[in-house]
Design an enzyme around this catalytic site. Structure first.
Site, PDB file in Angstrom:
ATOM      1  N   LYS A 259      24.539 -57.261  15.588  1.00 32.95           N
ATOM      2  CA  LYS A 259      23.151 -56.806  15.714  1.00 32.95           C
ATOM      3  C   LYS A 259      22.544 -57.469  16.943  1.00 32.95           C
ATOM      4  CE  LYS A 259      20.051 -54.252  13.555  1.00 32.95           C
ATOM      5  NZ  LYS A 259      20.207 -53.022  12.768  1.00 32.95           N
TER       6      LYS A 259
ATOM      7  N   ASP B 140      17.468 -49.214  16.386  1.00 39.11           N
ATOM      8  CA  ASP B 140      16.870 -49.797  15.166  1.00 39.11           C
ATOM      9  C   ASP B 140      15.362 -49.721  15.421  1.00 39.11           C
ATOM     10  OD1 ASP B 140      17.635 -51.492  12.600  1.00 39.11           O
ATOM     11  OD2 ASP B 140      15.964 -52.554  13.494  1.00 39.11           O
TER      12      ASP B 140
HETATM   13  P1  NDP Z   1      11.336 -47.030  13.778  1.00 43.39           P
HETATM   14  O1  NDP Z   1      10.955 -47.951  14.870  1.00 43.39           O
HETATM   15  O2  NDP Z   1      11.697 -45.639  14.099  1.00 43.39           O
HETATM   16  O3  NDP Z   1      10.182 -46.998  12.671  1.00 43.39           O
HETATM   17  C1  NDP Z   1       9.768 -48.149  12.009  1.00 43.39           C
HETATM   18  C2  NDP Z   1       8.629 -47.801  11.093  1.00 43.39           C
HETATM   19  O4  NDP Z   1       8.333 -48.900  10.259  1.00 43.39           O
HETATM   20  C3  NDP Z   1       7.354 -47.477  11.846  1.00 43.39           C
HETATM   21  O5  NDP Z   1       6.591 -46.575  11.106  1.00 43.39           O
HETATM   22  C4  NDP Z   1       6.676 -48.838  11.914  1.00 43.39           C
HETATM   23  O6  NDP Z   1       5.276 -48.761  12.086  1.00 43.39           O
HETATM   24  C5  NDP Z   1       7.007 -49.397  10.548  1.00 43.39           C
HETATM   25  N1  NDP Z   1       7.027 -50.867  10.619  1.00 43.39           N
HETATM   26  C6  NDP Z   1       7.736 -51.657  11.457  1.00 43.39           C
HETATM   27  N2  NDP Z   1       7.457 -52.956  11.265  1.00 43.39           N
HETATM   28  C7  NDP Z   1       6.553 -52.984  10.302  1.00 43.39           C
HETATM   29  C8  NDP Z   1       5.866 -54.040   9.663  1.00 43.39           C
HETATM   30  N3  NDP Z   1       6.052 -55.338   9.998  1.00 43.39           N
HETATM   31  N4  NDP Z   1       5.009 -53.704   8.681  1.00 43.39           N
HETATM   32  C9  NDP Z   1       4.829 -52.411   8.325  1.00 43.39           C
HETATM   33  N5  NDP Z   1       5.454 -51.363   8.910  1.00 43.39           N
HETATM   34  C10 NDP Z   1       6.283 -51.650   9.879  1.00 43.39           C
HETATM   35  O7  NDP Z   1      12.542 -47.765  13.014  1.00 43.39           O
HETATM   36  P2  NDP Z   1      13.621 -47.142  12.039  1.00 43.39           P
HETATM   37  O8  NDP Z   1      13.055 -46.059  11.234  1.00 43.39           O
HETATM   38  O9  NDP Z   1      14.840 -46.912  12.833  1.00 43.39           O
HETATM   39  O10 NDP Z   1      13.937 -48.401  11.108  1.00 43.39           O
HETATM   40  C11 NDP Z   1      13.233 -48.657   9.894  1.00 43.39           C
HETATM   41  C12 NDP Z   1      14.063 -49.568   9.013  1.00 43.39           C
HETATM   42  O11 NDP Z   1      15.321 -48.940   8.729  1.00 43.39           O
HETATM   43  C13 NDP Z   1      14.432 -50.923   9.620  1.00 43.39           C
HETATM   44  O12 NDP Z   1      14.503 -51.896   8.593  1.00 43.39           O
HETATM   45  C14 NDP Z   1      15.826 -50.691  10.178  1.00 43.39           C
HETATM   46  O13 NDP Z   1      16.556 -51.885  10.302  1.00 43.39           O
HETATM   47  C15 NDP Z   1      16.393 -49.792   9.083  1.00 43.39           C
HETATM   48  N6  NDP Z   1      17.550 -48.996   9.465  1.00 43.39           N
HETATM   49  C16 NDP Z   1      17.489 -48.106  10.511  1.00 43.39           C
HETATM   50  C17 NDP Z   1      18.590 -47.347  10.834  1.00 43.39           C
HETATM   51  C18 NDP Z   1      18.531 -46.292  11.881  1.00 43.39           C
HETATM   52  O14 NDP Z   1      19.513 -45.532  11.990  1.00 43.39           O
HETATM   53  N7  NDP Z   1      17.471 -46.158  12.643  1.00 43.39           N
HETATM   54  C19 NDP Z   1      19.870 -47.519  10.131  1.00 43.39           C
HETATM   55  C20 NDP Z   1      19.800 -48.406   8.990  1.00 43.39           C
HETATM   56  C21 NDP Z   1      18.685 -49.125   8.709  1.00 43.39           C
HETATM   57  P3  NDP Z   1       4.630 -49.041  13.529  1.00 43.39           P
HETATM   58  O15 NDP Z   1       4.829 -47.778  14.305  1.00 43.39           O
HETATM   59  O16 NDP Z   1       3.211 -49.345  13.224  1.00 43.39           O
HETATM   60  O17 NDP Z   1       5.368 -50.209  14.103  1.00 43.39           O
END
Ligand code: NDP
Length: 446
Positions: free
Chosen positions: A127, A167
């Site tokens: 990572k 991510d």
């Molecule tokens: P994105 O950046 O596309 O979206 C993240 C989302 O979560 C946004 O809506 C963001 O809001 C919100 N968010 C981030 N940090 C916080 C916080 N501290 N408190 C509240 N909301 C928050 O990321 P992903 O969708 O790719 O990833 C989301 C999760 O899924 C992560 O844990 C990631 O590790 C996991 N994941 C992702 C994969 C992938 O293929 N993308 C694969 C496996 C797991 P804002 O816009 O306000 O920041």
């Protein structure tokens, strides 16, 4: 004896990695689950497999200098933790978020080892990321940052060595800028990153894969309860990549997502979230979720993201970030008769929350298993890149569905074999650990 052994390993992990609380949390969960495995297989203790697995094979930290649109020099910190290569090249995403520090990258890298093992594809765990915040930055600033990030990272990665992906904060735009810089620096066009654009080596379904895979996994959890998606009310936290495509699939299967969030607050729309609006706001305009209510009079916006778990639902899919469901949130879900919680994000539930949910017979799908569809499809992208071929959407989606089913089967079988039937947390940890541990034993002390 095993308990003492696990306590001893945990003591070492905490002492050797001070202050990295998320990493301690991730290790503790796995270590506690695999106590029973070590009981049955004392050779793992003799060969110090657990002690070796908790130590990254390599961790890289570096300076990322770049110039913003005002001509000011900015300095961020970059990370890549190459955790374990026992079953394949390091594989895992890059996170760009101001909260990133070594402990976050290590927790994510550690989880990734076992998740990747569960996917049935040959990929190790890693990572990386940076404390850079893409929010509010221009495209040119993001490009200059990504190029500077790659100016160091390129020497550590490669299609057979370490293959990063996206991510939080890293989507198609960032992968594009990083790929361009890698290509320029190395004069090679290889599948060194996944999540690429479809015109230059990307795979169909990769964008949708984590969200779709999560929903395929929950389908099996529902089946075990004699239930289906039809008519269910679903709450999905976040509104990024995972949340959006989980919502799309949930709607296709006849259920209704009624709440979504971002880091500022959440929206509730009992009529069902209009995903086109969310996609436009978040993917095109890079705006805030609160803007949704300007167009949908049935919806309301509530400031603060934690409150989303008080919205009554049948199924909860935390898909934003780590530790977003705590004990209080878990108690709200139980009170509102939620039947399934499955983790789209990595480690979104605290240990106390998981205990509350499991004790109250809420079916619980842990991240390592439930969100593994993203990295599994990245492995399919690597496969297509190696063959210089592209599969159709249907072909990749079918393989993703098969993989999610295989993950579910492995978790349930491992849980049953080790006396914890129905516990998918333990099942995922045990099945993932066994595969990696056996490979490490076969490869000697390296
Ligand atoms: P994105 O950046 O596309 O979206 C993240 C989302 O979560 C946004 O809506 C963001 O809001 C919100 N968010 C981030 N940090 C916080 C916080 N501290 N408190 C509240 N909301 C928050 O990321 P992903 O969708 O790719 O990833 C989301 C999760 O899924 C992560 O844990 C990631 O590790 C996991 N994941 C992702 C994969 C992938 O293929 N993308 C694969 C496996 C797991 P804002 O816009 O306000 O920041």
């Amino acid at each position: 004896m095993a308990s003492q052994y696990v306590d001893m390993v945990m003591g070492q992990v905490v002492a050797r990695n001070p202050g990295e609380t998320e990493f301690h949390q991730a290790v503790r969960e796995v270590a506690e689950s695999v106590q029973v495995v070590i009981d049955k297989n004392p050779e793992f203790a003799t060969m110090k497999v657990l002690e070796r697995i908790v130590e990254p094979e390599r961790q890289i930290m570096f300076r990322i200098p770049w110039v913003d649109d005002h001509g000011q020099v900015q300095i961020n910190r970059g990370f890549r933790v190459e955790f374990n290569s026992a079953i394949g090249p390091y594989k895992g995403g890059l996170r760009f978020h101001p909260s990133v520090y070594l402990g976050i990258i290590k927790f994510l890298g550690f989880e990734q080892i076992f998740k990747n093992a569960l996917t049935t594809t040959p990929i190790g765990g890693g990572k990386g990321g940076s404390d850079f915040d893409p929010k509010g930055k221009s495209n040119n600033e993001v490009m200059r940052f990504c190029q500077s990030f790659m100016n160091e990272l390129f020497r550590h990665i490669g299609e057979d060595t370490d293959v990063p992906a996206g991510d939080i904060g890293v989507g198609g735009r960032e992968i594009g800028y990083m790929f361009g810089q890698y290509k320029k620096l190395t004069n090679t066009f290889t599948g060194v990153l996944t999540g690429k654009g479809l015109e230059w080596g990307g795979s169909l379904v990769r964008t949708e894969a984590t969200g779709y895979g999560l929903v395929y996994f929950v389908t099996r959890m529902l089946q075990d309860k004699g239930a289906t998606w039809k008519g269910k009310k679903v709450v999905v936290s976040g509104s990024g990549n995972v949340a959006i495509y989980a919502t799309q699939k949930v709607h296709e299967l006849g259920a209704k997502v009624i709440a979504m969030s971002d880091s500022n607050g959440y929206i509730v729309d009992e009529a069902g979230i209009n995903l086109n609006t969310v996609k436009r706001i978040k993917e095109v305009e890079r705006g805030r979720i609160r803007e949704y209510v300007d167009e949908h009079r049935t919806a309301q916006y509530v400031e603060g993201w934690q409150g989303i778990w008080t919205v009554p639902c049948d199924i909860a899919l935390p898909s934003a970030t780590q530790n977003e469901i705590d004990e209080t949130a878990a108690k709200s879900l139980v009170k509102n008769k939620c039947m399934v919680v499955a983790e789209g994000a990595n480690m979104p539930s605290t240990p106390e929350a998981i205990e509350v949910l499991q004790q109250n017979h809420v079916a619980f799908g842990p991240a390592k298993a439930a969100n593994a569809g993203g990295v599994a499809t990245s492995a399919l992208e690597m496969c297509q890149n190696s063959m210089r071929l592209s599969w159709t959407f249907e072909e990749v989606d079918k393989r993703l569905n098969m993989i999610m089913n295989a993950i579910y089967d492995q978790c349930t079988a491992a849980a049953e074999a080790y006396g914890v039937k129905g516990d998918l947390v333990a099942g995922a940890n045990i099945a993932g650990f066994l595969k990696v541990a056996k490979a490490m034993m076969a490869q000697g002390i390296v």
